[in-house]
Scaffold this motif. Sequence first.
Motif, PDB file in Angstrom:
ATOM      1  N   UNK A 131       9.915 -14.085 -10.273  1.00  0.00           N
ATOM      2  CA  UNK A 131       8.941 -13.149  -9.708  1.00  0.00           C
ATOM      3  C   UNK A 131       7.749 -13.895  -9.124  1.00  0.00           C
ATOM      4  N   UNK A 132       7.297 -14.922  -9.807  1.00  0.00           N
ATOM      5  CA  UNK A 132       6.163 -15.713  -9.321  1.00  0.00           C
ATOM      6  C   UNK A 132       6.511 -16.396  -7.995  1.00  0.00           C
ATOM      7  N   UNK A 133       7.682 -17.008  -7.934  1.00  0.00           N
ATOM      8  CA  UNK A 133       8.109 -17.673  -6.691  1.00  0.00           C
ATOM      9  C   UNK A 133       8.343 -16.635  -5.599  1.00  0.00           C
ATOM     10  N   UNK A 134       8.869 -15.453  -5.963  1.00  0.00           N
ATOM     11  CA  UNK A 134       9.073 -14.395  -4.967  1.00  0.00           C
ATOM     12  C   UNK A 134       7.768 -14.027  -4.289  1.00  0.00           C
ATOM     13  N   UNK A 135       6.691 -13.879  -5.070  1.00  0.00           N
ATOM     14  CA  UNK A 135       5.397 -13.519  -4.487  1.00  0.00           C
ATOM     15  C   UNK A 135       4.932 -14.608  -3.513  1.00  0.00           C
ATOM     16  N   UNK A 136       5.142 -15.853  -3.855  1.00  0.00           N
ATOM     17  CA  UNK A 136       4.799 -16.959  -2.949  1.00  0.00           C
ATOM     18  C   UNK A 136       5.660 -16.862  -1.693  1.00  0.00           C
ATOM     19  N   UNK A 137       6.959 -16.675  -1.886  1.00  0.00           N
ATOM     20  CA  UNK A 137       7.885 -16.613  -0.750  1.00  0.00           C
ATOM     21  C   UNK A 137       7.563 -15.439   0.164  1.00  0.00           C
ATOM     22  N   UNK A 138       7.189 -14.319  -0.434  1.00  0.00           N
ATOM     23  CA  UNK A 138       6.820 -13.134   0.336  1.00  0.00           C
ATOM     24  C   UNK A 138       5.654 -13.461   1.270  1.00  0.00           C
ATOM     25  N   UNK A 139       4.634 -14.113   0.713  1.00  0.00           N
ATOM     26  CA  UNK A 139       3.467 -14.479   1.527  1.00  0.00           C
ATOM     27  C   UNK A 139       3.843 -15.454   2.628  1.00  0.00           C
ATOM     28  N   UNK A 140       4.677 -16.435   2.317  1.00  0.00           N
ATOM     29  CA  UNK A 140       5.109 -17.410   3.326  1.00  0.00           C
ATOM     30  C   UNK A 140       5.877 -16.697   4.442  1.00  0.00           C
ATOM     31  N   UNK A 141       6.760 -15.766   4.077  1.00  0.00           N
ATOM     32  CA  UNK A 141       7.530 -15.031   5.089  1.00  0.00           C
ATOM     33  C   UNK A 141       6.614 -14.213   5.981  1.00  0.00           C
ATOM     34  N   UNK A 142       5.631 -13.554   5.396  1.00  0.00           N
ATOM     35  CA  UNK A 142       4.694 -12.762   6.195  1.00  0.00           C
ATOM     36  C   UNK A 142       3.847 -13.663   7.094  1.00  0.00           C
ATOM     37  N   UNK A 143       3.442 -14.803   6.584  1.00  0.00           N
ATOM     38  CA  UNK A 143       2.685 -15.751   7.399  1.00  0.00           C
ATOM     39  C   UNK A 143       3.510 -16.222   8.588  1.00  0.00           C
ATOM     40  N   UNK A 144       4.788 -16.448   8.371  1.00  0.00           N
ATOM     41  CA  UNK A 144       5.643 -16.935   9.452  1.00  0.00           C
ATOM     42  C   UNK A 144       5.865 -15.871  10.518  1.00  0.00           C
ATOM     43  N   UNK A 145       5.774 -14.611  10.103  1.00  0.00           N
ATOM     44  CA  UNK A 145       6.045 -13.503  11.018  1.00  0.00           C
ATOM     45  C   UNK A 145       4.799 -13.058  11.774  1.00  0.00           C
ATOM     46  N   UNK A 146       3.758 -12.766  11.043  1.00  0.00           N
ATOM     47  CA  UNK A 146       2.535 -12.225  11.643  1.00  0.00           C
ATOM     48  C   UNK A 146       1.336 -12.946  11.050  1.00  0.00           C
ATOM     49  N   UNK A 147       1.000 -14.059  11.600  1.00  0.00           N
ATOM     50  CA  UNK A 147      -0.099 -14.855  11.081  1.00  0.00           C
ATOM     51  C   UNK A 147      -1.386 -14.037  11.082  1.00  0.00           C
ATOM     52  N   UNK A 148      -2.004 -13.963   9.907  1.00  0.00           N
ATOM     53  CA  UNK A 148      -3.291 -13.305   9.778  1.00  0.00           C
ATOM     54  C   UNK A 148      -3.251 -11.799   9.611  1.00  0.00           C
ATOM     55  N   UNK A 149      -2.084 -11.175   9.639  1.00  0.00           N
ATOM     56  CA  UNK A 149      -1.996  -9.721   9.523  1.00  0.00           C
ATOM     57  C   UNK A 149      -1.621  -9.337   8.104  1.00  0.00           C
ATOM     58  N   UNK A 150      -2.459  -8.544   7.459  1.00  0.00           N
ATOM     59  CA  UNK A 150      -2.176  -8.077   6.106  1.00  0.00           C
ATOM     60  C   UNK A 150      -1.198  -6.906   6.168  1.00  0.00           C
ATOM     61  N   UNK A 151      -0.132  -7.015   5.431  1.00  0.00           N
ATOM     62  CA  UNK A 151       0.858  -5.952   5.377  1.00  0.00           C
ATOM     63  C   UNK A 151       1.095  -5.629   3.907  1.00  0.00           C
ATOM     64  N   UNK A 152       0.969  -4.354   3.495  1.00  0.00           N
ATOM     65  CA  UNK A 152       1.240  -4.002   2.104  1.00  0.00           C
ATOM     66  C   UNK A 152       2.633  -4.451   1.687  1.00  0.00           C
ATOM     67  N   UNK A 153       2.759  -4.859   0.447  1.00  0.00           N
ATOM     68  CA  UNK A 153       3.986  -5.472  -0.060  1.00  0.00           C
ATOM     69  C   UNK A 153       5.247  -4.716   0.320  1.00  0.00           C
ATOM     70  N   UNK A 154       5.366  -3.467  -0.101  1.00  0.00           N
ATOM     71  CA  UNK A 154       6.620  -2.763   0.155  1.00  0.00           C
ATOM     72  C   UNK A 154       6.740  -2.252   1.584  1.00  0.00           C
ATOM     73  N   UNK A 155       5.632  -2.034   2.275  1.00  0.00           N
ATOM     74  CA  UNK A 155       5.707  -1.536   3.649  1.00  0.00           C
ATOM     75  C   UNK A 155       6.247  -2.579   4.609  1.00  0.00           C
TER      76      UNK A 155
END
Length: 158
Positions: free
Chosen positions: A59-83
């Motif tokens: 779960x801890x690594x998933x949260x890190x991976x989630x952030x990395x994936x979002x950074x790679x997709x939309x740099x600087x854009x906050x997106x709620x976790x499940x949305x």
Amino acid sequence: MPVSKQAIEDLYCTRYEGFWRALAPIAGSYELARDVVQEAFARALASRRQCRSEVSLPAWVWRIAWRVALESRDIGREVPFEEAFVATLVDPADDPQLERALASLPARRRLIFFLRYFADFSYAEIAEACQISEGTVAAALAHARAELAESLRAEATR
């Protein structure tokens, strides 16, 4: 006590494919997801002393991976976790009915369903990764299975 390098390496070896599959739709491609998973595990190794012992490692690594994936997709854009999870879980060419049924699930249920059945997370790991209770995970999965069954029945009668 910090998480050992070996524990992170073991997680990488055993769960790489689940992370890769789960992150591809978020990152935008399977190729980019490979980089995301590698970067996430590199960050986890670098910051392993910050992982609390009561937190599940996946779960801890998933949260890190989630952030990395979002950074790679939309740099600087906050997106709620499940949305942010708008995955195409099944190739429409392989099974268009199942793809439509999965796409019709609410975003949070779709994410929880995906983490359980595509990324092989336990109920406890999903609860921790999504910051919800295990009971909520169980309920969401029950609702998702019922909704999928109903959608597929409706498709079959058309």
